[in-house]
Enzyme design. Structure first.
Site, mmCIF file in Angstrom:
data_model
loop_
_atom_site.group_PDB
_atom_site.id
_atom_site.type_symbol
_atom_site.label_atom_id
_atom_site.label_comp_id
_atom_site.label_asym_id
_atom_site.label_seq_id
_atom_site.Cartn_x
_atom_site.Cartn_y
_atom_site.Cartn_z
ATOM 1 C CE LYS A 1 0.886 1.179 4.584
ATOM 2 N NZ LYS A 1 1.133 2.159 5.111
ATOM 3 C CB THR B 1 -1.373 4.718 2.995
ATOM 4 O OG1 THR B 1 -1.504 3.856 4.184
ATOM 5 C CG2 THR B 1 0.056 5.238 2.865
#
Length: 330
Positions: A189, A246
């Protein structure tokens, strides 16, 4: 009462220490590799460098002496940058007793071996090992904002023990035995967040961001499944959950680096201005591509991020390359 030693006194290590302190019921130690940093922490009782504004209770031991941190600890929570984990584990391995648990909260893939963090640990010691991952900004955990993360271990009983020891009114832990999927979700990610930042830095709008994040999770899932992870794990907290945080959160270091890249700044200048903080995706990108090549997995977004980071491709050219790929079925 468990003795938990947190190895790594950056923002995330400090935040987890504070969360455990607020929960109560543990004997806590926070270790810094830097004697100067440890001394400042102990004197100010606050992490002025990485996590200012959150007092560190007086009963938390702060040290730069690694043997004293390891001695008698039931759980060693490793929160070091991923590329430094091997060195720390190699140092503590001769000090360990067989019952001590190593819990890693570092999110990355080792650059030279393409090993996940639990695999790095297993290559050095046979101690019980588990993984902590999920959507969690350090500042919000330290502030006591409601947060949900995952404790993953091959041994379900170990995951349950960690769930009990770390859960609090503000930190909810789920268990999972898919260590591969949880770790790869946490590492990959960061790479997609760099790309999401580039999209933001180029001011391409919400359509582009949504497409990037959606295709990013597809890319992450392909590699995780090829490595033995479960598809449903990537649809959970350590996959989609961490990716959304994120890629969209203003506190994301990886997204922030991507934004600056999209605005035309050079990578070295960006990293030099981060005050010692680490954007894990910068080093994990190359490792992710190495792992993808090993398993024959196509990762077009990761390829373009790598080209921007390490091969001087302009962000605009990278986006153009992604958009001009041959059409295919979703």
């Amino acid at each position: 009462m468990s003795r938990i030693s947190v190895l790594g006194a950056g923002a995330w290590g400090t935040a987890l220490t504070l969360s455990l302190a607020h929960r109560g019921g543990h004997d806590l130690c926070l270790w810094s590799h830097s004697p100067v940093h440890a001394k400042r922490l102990d004197s100010a009782r606050e992490n002025l460098t990485y996590l200012p504004g959150f007092p560190i209770p007086a009963d938390i031991q702060i040290t730069s002496d690694l043997p004293s941190a390891v001695l008698d600890a039931d759980v060693l929570l490793c929160v070091t940058p991923s590329q430094h984990l091997r060195g720390i584990i190699a140092q503590i391995a001769p000090l360990l007793t067989s019952h001590q648990v190593i819990l890693t909260a570092s999110k990355g893939i080792e650059e030279t071996t393409y090993l996940r963090m639990s695999q790095v640990i297993a290559s050095i010691t046979s101690n019980p090992c588990a993984v902590l991952s999920g959507p969690s900004f350090a500042q919000e955990v330290a502030a006591g904002a409601p947060t949900a993360i995952v404790a993953a271990a091959h041994d379900p009983d170990l995951a349950l023990v960690l769930q009990r020891d770390f859960s609090s009114p503000s930190l909810r832990l789920y268990t999972n035995d898919d260590v591969t999927g949880v770790e790869l979700g946490g590492a990959l990610k960061n790479v997609i967040a760099l790309a999401a930042g580039v999209v933001s830095g180029l001011e391409l709008g919400h359509n582009s961001a949504a497409a990037l994040i959606t295709r990013g999770i597809a890319e992450m899932t392909r590699l995780a499944v090829a490595c033995g992870g479960r598809r449903q794990t990537l649809a959970g907290l350590s996959g989609v959950g961490d990716l959304i945080l994120t890629c969209t959160g203003s506190l994301s270091r990886n997204r922030s680096v991507g934004i600056e890249l999209g605005r035309g700044r050079r990578l070295d200048d960006i990293l030099n201005g981060m005050g010692g903080k680490v954007a894990e995706g910068v080093r994990s990108t190359t490792a992710a591509l190495g792992l993808a090549a090993r398993y024959g997995v196509e990762m077009p977004i990761t390829e373009q991020v790598d080209a921007i980071l390490h091969h001087d491709r302009s962000p605009k050219d990278a986006i153009r390359e992604l958009m001009s790929r041959p059409g295919r079925d979703e």
